[in-house]
Write a protein that holds these residues in place. Sequence first.
Motif, mmCIF file in Angstrom:
data_model
loop_
_atom_site.group_PDB
_atom_site.id
_atom_site.type_symbol
_atom_site.label_atom_id
_atom_site.label_comp_id
_atom_site.label_asym_id
_atom_site.label_seq_id
_atom_site.Cartn_x
_atom_site.Cartn_y
_atom_site.Cartn_z
ATOM 1 N N LYS A 274 0.790 -1.273 0.102
ATOM 2 C CA LYS A 274 -0.028 0.139 -0.009
ATOM 3 C C LYS A 274 1.008 1.015 0.130
ATOM 4 C CE LYS A 274 -2.082 3.289 2.441
ATOM 5 N NZ LYS A 274 -2.151 4.211 3.297
ATOM 6 N N ARG A 275 1.991 1.163 0.661
ATOM 7 C CA ARG A 275 2.833 2.381 0.702
ATOM 8 C C ARG A 275 3.614 2.835 -0.516
ATOM 9 N NH1 ARG A 275 4.205 4.946 5.241
ATOM 10 N NH2 ARG A 275 6.371 5.296 4.831
ATOM 11 N N ILE A 276 3.689 1.500 -1.235
ATOM 12 C CA ILE A 276 4.196 1.663 -2.571
ATOM 13 C C ILE A 276 3.383 2.418 -3.523
ATOM 14 C CG2 ILE A 276 5.211 0.641 -4.564
ATOM 15 C CD1 ILE A 276 6.330 -1.719 -2.799
ATOM 16 N N PHE A 277 1.943 1.763 -3.488
ATOM 17 C CA PHE A 277 1.221 2.770 -4.325
ATOM 18 C C PHE A 277 1.010 4.018 -3.856
ATOM 19 C CE2 PHE A 277 -0.095 -1.664 -5.758
ATOM 20 C CZ PHE A 277 -0.621 -1.232 -7.111
ATOM 21 N N LEU A 278 0.949 4.512 -2.560
ATOM 22 C CA LEU A 278 0.999 5.797 -2.148
ATOM 23 C C LEU A 278 1.827 6.725 -2.474
ATOM 24 C CD1 LEU A 278 -0.616 7.950 -0.255
ATOM 25 C CD2 LEU A 278 0.798 7.128 1.645
ATOM 26 N N LEU A 279 3.190 5.852 -2.535
ATOM 27 C CA LEU A 279 4.470 6.748 -3.128
ATOM 28 C C LEU A 279 4.253 7.074 -4.395
ATOM 29 C CD1 LEU A 279 7.155 7.790 -2.135
ATOM 30 C CD2 LEU A 279 7.930 5.500 -2.807
ATOM 31 N N PHE A 280 3.697 6.372 -5.163
ATOM 32 C CA PHE A 280 3.343 6.606 -6.539
ATOM 33 C C PHE A 280 2.201 7.660 -6.898
ATOM 34 C CE2 PHE A 280 -0.237 5.410 -9.329
ATOM 35 C CZ PHE A 280 0.278 5.832 -10.739
ATOM 36 N N ALA A 281 1.042 7.337 -6.165
ATOM 37 C CA ALA A 281 -0.270 8.181 -6.434
ATOM 38 C C ALA A 281 -0.156 9.566 -6.013
ATOM 39 C CB ALA A 281 -1.518 7.272 -5.981
ATOM 40 N N LEU A 282 0.470 9.567 -4.730
ATOM 41 C CA LEU A 282 0.310 11.027 -4.011
ATOM 42 C C LEU A 282 1.027 12.318 -4.929
ATOM 43 C CD1 LEU A 282 -0.261 12.782 -1.537
ATOM 44 C CD2 LEU A 282 1.961 12.199 -0.690
ATOM 45 N N PRO A 283 2.080 11.818 -5.526
ATOM 46 C CA PRO A 283 2.535 13.325 -6.156
ATOM 47 C C PRO A 283 2.026 13.148 -7.761
ATOM 48 C CG PRO A 283 4.301 11.164 -6.095
ATOM 49 C CD PRO A 283 3.123 11.177 -5.050
ATOM 50 N N VAL A 284 1.681 12.064 -8.087
ATOM 51 C CA VAL A 284 1.091 12.250 -9.270
ATOM 52 C C VAL A 284 -0.321 12.683 -9.464
ATOM 53 C CG1 VAL A 284 -0.001 10.653 -11.134
ATOM 54 C CG2 VAL A 284 2.173 9.969 -10.373
ATOM 55 N N GLU A 285 -1.291 12.592 -8.361
ATOM 56 C CA GLU A 285 -2.440 13.087 -8.230
ATOM 57 C C GLU A 285 -2.202 14.562 -8.122
ATOM 58 O OE1 GLU A 285 -5.143 12.427 -9.177
ATOM 59 O OE2 GLU A 285 -5.576 10.130 -8.945
ATOM 60 N N LEU A 286 -1.409 14.952 -7.193
ATOM 61 C CA LEU A 286 -1.039 16.508 -6.982
ATOM 62 C C LEU A 286 -0.554 17.221 -8.477
ATOM 63 C CD1 LEU A 286 0.612 16.514 -3.424
ATOM 64 C CD2 LEU A 286 -1.752 17.335 -4.072
ATOM 65 N N VAL A 287 0.151 16.706 -9.056
ATOM 66 C CA VAL A 287 0.702 17.219 -10.330
ATOM 67 C C VAL A 287 -0.733 17.202 -11.228
ATOM 68 C CG1 VAL A 287 1.989 16.876 -12.362
ATOM 69 C CG2 VAL A 287 2.983 16.659 -10.233
ATOM 70 N N TYR B 273 6.792 16.433 -20.289
ATOM 71 C CA TYR B 273 6.769 15.132 -19.995
ATOM 72 C C TYR B 273 7.913 15.256 -18.693
ATOM 73 C CZ TYR B 273 4.375 13.594 -24.028
ATOM 74 O OH TYR B 273 3.513 13.345 -24.848
ATOM 75 N N ALA B 274 9.067 15.780 -19.157
ATOM 76 C CA ALA B 274 10.240 15.774 -17.867
ATOM 77 C C ALA B 274 9.785 16.696 -16.939
ATOM 78 C CB ALA B 274 11.362 16.180 -18.800
ATOM 79 N N GLY B 275 9.191 17.723 -17.393
ATOM 80 C CA GLY B 275 9.086 18.721 -16.316
ATOM 81 C C GLY B 275 7.610 18.224 -15.201
ATOM 82 N N SER B 276 6.993 17.499 -15.815
ATOM 83 C CA SER B 276 5.990 16.857 -14.951
ATOM 84 C C SER B 276 6.603 15.951 -13.873
ATOM 85 C CB SER B 276 4.694 16.683 -15.599
ATOM 86 O OG SER B 276 4.292 17.537 -16.645
ATOM 87 N N THR B 277 7.605 15.058 -14.550
ATOM 88 C CA THR B 277 8.009 14.266 -13.681
ATOM 89 C C THR B 277 8.761 14.742 -12.730
ATOM 90 O OG1 THR B 277 8.088 12.478 -15.513
ATOM 91 C CG2 THR B 277 9.547 12.262 -13.842
ATOM 92 N N ILE B 278 9.629 15.614 -13.028
ATOM 93 C CA ILE B 278 10.369 16.281 -11.959
ATOM 94 C C ILE B 278 9.488 17.136 -11.027
ATOM 95 C CG2 ILE B 278 12.174 18.380 -11.604
ATOM 96 C CD1 ILE B 278 13.297 17.604 -14.188
ATOM 97 N N MET B 279 8.315 17.532 -11.194
ATOM 98 C CA MET B 279 7.689 18.104 -10.538
ATOM 99 C C MET B 279 6.818 17.164 -9.554
ATOM 100 S SD MET B 279 4.205 20.511 -11.432
ATOM 101 C CE MET B 279 2.952 20.915 -10.231
#
Length: 246
Positions: free
Chosen positions: A95-108, A227-233
């Motif tokens: 679950k923490r792996i999914f949170l680590l992925f989803a949290l920054p992606v959703e904020l972006v 793409y690169a800017g969003s990833t860094i963000m």
Amino acid sequence: MPPKPSQRVAPPNQYPPDAMPKIGRIIFHIGTAAAMFDGFWGLQNTTITKEYIGNQYGGHFQYLTILGLFGTIITMMMSGICDYLPAVQGLKPLKRIFLLFALPVELVISSIYWGIILLKPELMLPPNPVLASSSEPSSSGAEDPLFRIPLLMDLSMHALPAVALIIDFFFLERKYKPPASTFGALALAATFGTAYSLWVEHCASINGSFPYPFLTIMNPQQRIMMYAGSTIMAWLVFRGLNAIHK
């Protein structure tokens, strides 16, 4: 054996003192997941899905919003299962792996979506399929030339995921520590950013256009920078949130 004086025994038909927070967490996690899925399910009955998205290669899953949405739904569902079955230790790290992925992606996603919607909605929203398919000009200026989904559906897919994940992270989770907060976060952001950029470019090569109008008007170099800017963000957003988490 009678209970010791220091032990608290719940009266009949009443939850023990430590059960209510657990029930609250389950309701929060499962309820938010259900609300987000309901928004996606409602999208299936809209004109834009039936006449436009449903006929395209990749369908809804060419949209970053939908990929992030399902990542968040999975995170919330796994959180609810962890709340209900805390003895299943293997689920918590996943679950923490999914949170680590989803949290920054959703904020972006939320930042880009609402920023463009407020400033230049035509760069985010597709044309209204009803007006686009009509060969005659409208006699009324009331029709919106852009396709807009209902507000509650919009909020359930473009605002609720980010809000729910922030609440979950700051109030129900502990902060991440190295190597998850350093190498892990960067690796996830870079992997997903690269994978999505390749996927959306592949879909566009078949469909003839990108799912988001602002990508369609960009040249390849500009899209690479996007793409690169969003990833860094996304990586920087996570680093900032994790730094202020106590």
